[in-house]
Every structure is written in structure tokens, then in C-alpha cells.
Design a protein around this motif. Structure first.
Motif, short mmCIF file in Angstrom:
data_model
loop_
_atom_site.label_atom_id
_atom_site.label_comp_id
_atom_site.label_asym_id
_atom_site.label_seq_id
_atom_site.Cartn_x
_atom_site.Cartn_y
_atom_site.Cartn_z
N ILE A 152 0.79 -1.23 0.03
CA ILE A 152 0.10 -0.23 -0.08
C ILE A 152 0.94 1.03 0.10
N SER A 153 1.93 1.18 0.67
CA SER A 153 2.91 2.39 0.68
C SER A 153 3.44 2.58 -0.79
N LEU A 154 3.53 1.55 -1.59
CA LEU A 154 4.17 1.74 -2.95
C LEU A 154 3.21 2.15 -3.95
N VAL A 155 1.93 1.87 -3.72
CA VAL A 155 0.79 2.17 -4.68
C VAL A 155 1.17 3.53 -5.51
N LYS A 156 1.06 4.38 -5.01
CA LYS A 156 1.04 5.87 -5.51
C LYS A 156 2.20 5.85 -6.59
N GLU A 157 3.27 5.20 -5.87
CA GLU A 157 4.51 5.39 -7.04
C GLU A 157 4.60 4.13 -8.10
N LEU A 158 3.94 3.15 -7.76
CA LEU A 158 3.69 1.99 -8.72
C LEU A 158 2.70 2.69 -9.73
N ARG A 159 1.80 3.29 -9.48
CA ARG A 159 0.82 4.05 -10.60
C ARG A 159 1.54 5.05 -11.46
N HIS A 160 2.16 5.74 -10.81
CA HIS A 160 3.10 6.61 -11.56
C HIS A 160 3.95 5.93 -12.54
N ILE A 161 4.69 5.17 -11.90
CA ILE A 161 5.54 4.29 -12.94
C ILE A 161 4.77 3.65 -14.26
#
Length: 178
Positions: free
Chosen positions: A7-16
């Protein structure tokens, strides 16, 4: 991978995923669709993912790339449906300078107009539901989820009907152009 770490990585993964999709696709909406699909698939596989954040980032990037390429391949497979864009363009007689710069030669314009009329005649021969799905997908740029909601059916059913409609449309068009 632990749920909180994911969940902490979700924003970054979506951006990628969006960034990778935009490198391959022209439309931002398509890139958003690809990113959404990547996020859904990663969420479904979160228990199988290792705790290495770099691996998950790389996986998101690869998935976005592959899904974008799949989308481009599907579009190339059905180029006849692009005529909708030409036909819609003919309906809007704006006469602006950008339209002139983007326009075809007179020969190409006539060919495209004739092809558009053939496609429309073929479309009128499709069953109503198939025709509506093609129109919603190609003209209105709706996702399969949105189409399914409008028609009160499942997304996979819409995909199947779209595939059958495309095949039938191509058959009708080839008969008309013989």
C-alpha cells in the motif's frame, strides 16, 4: 509482500505505470486504463510478490509496457474501425487552419469518405447489441467496464461481443468491396 508495504508503494507504482504507458500510447486516457489494469493485477498478486520494492517497481513497469503494446497490437489488427474518426471529422466542418494542415490529399479524402460509408452500411447490418458495443467503444471511447454497465452485462461478455462484431464487420466490408 506485506500488505502495508504494498500500500505504501501504490502511488509510486501507479506513477511508474502511467509514465511507461504514456511513452508508448498517444492518449492519456489509454495510459490511465493501462495503469489501472497494472494496479489491479499487482493487487491480485500482492501475496506472491517478494518484499523487494525495486522488483515490484520493475514488474509494474514491465506490465505497463506489455499491456500498452497489447493495446497497440489490437488497434493495428482492426484498422478499419479507425474510419469512425475520419467520418466524425467530416461531420464537423470547422474549416480551421489546423484542419487544413491535417487534411489528406483530395484523393485520400474521397477514398476515406467512401470507406466510411461502406463501414456505416456494414454497421447497420450488425445486430443491435453488437452495433452499440462497437459504437460505444470506437466512437465514444468507453471502457469495457462502462459498456457492460450500460448494457447490464459482464465485461467479458462485452469483450466477446466486440470480437464477434469486429469479425462480422470485416466480413461484411469485404463482401461490399468485392
Amino acid at each position: 509482500m506485506e500488505r502495508l508495504k504494498y500500500i505504501s508503494l501504490v502511488k509510486e507504482l501507479r506513477h511508474i505505470a502511467v509514465a511507461r504507458a504514456l511513452t508508448l500510447l498517444d492518449e492519456e486516457e489509454d495510459a490511465e486504463d493501462v495503469a489501472g489494469e497494472v494496479m489491479l493485477r499487482l493487487w491480485e498478486k500482492q501475496d506472491e510478490l517478494r518484499d523487494n520494492a525495486n522488483e515490484v517497481r520493475h514488474l509494474a513497469d514491465k506490465m505497463a509496457r506489455n499491456l500498452s503494446l497489447d493495446l497497440l497490437r489490437r488497434r493495428r489488427r482492426h484498422p478499419i474501425l479507425r474510419i469512425f474518426q475520419w467520418h466524425d471529422r467530416d461531420d464537423k466542418e470547422t474549416g480551421s487552419i489546423t484542419d487544413i494542415a491535417d487534411s489528406f490529399t483530395p484523393q485520400q479524402h474521397i477514398e476515406n469518405k467512401e470507406a466510411g460509408s461502406i463501414v456505416l452500411r456494414a454497421m447497420n447490418q450488425l445486430p443491435y447489441k453488437w452495433r452499440r458495443i462497437v459504437e460505444m467503444r470506437e466512437r465514444e471511447d468507453m471502457s469495457f467496464a462502462e459498456i457492460a454497465q450500460v448494457l447490464g452485462t459482464s465485461e467479458s461478455s462485452c469483450r466477446g461481443m466486440m470480437s464477434k462484431a469486429r469479425q462480422r464487420l470485416l466480413q461484411l466490408i469485404s463482401k461490399m468491396t468485392e
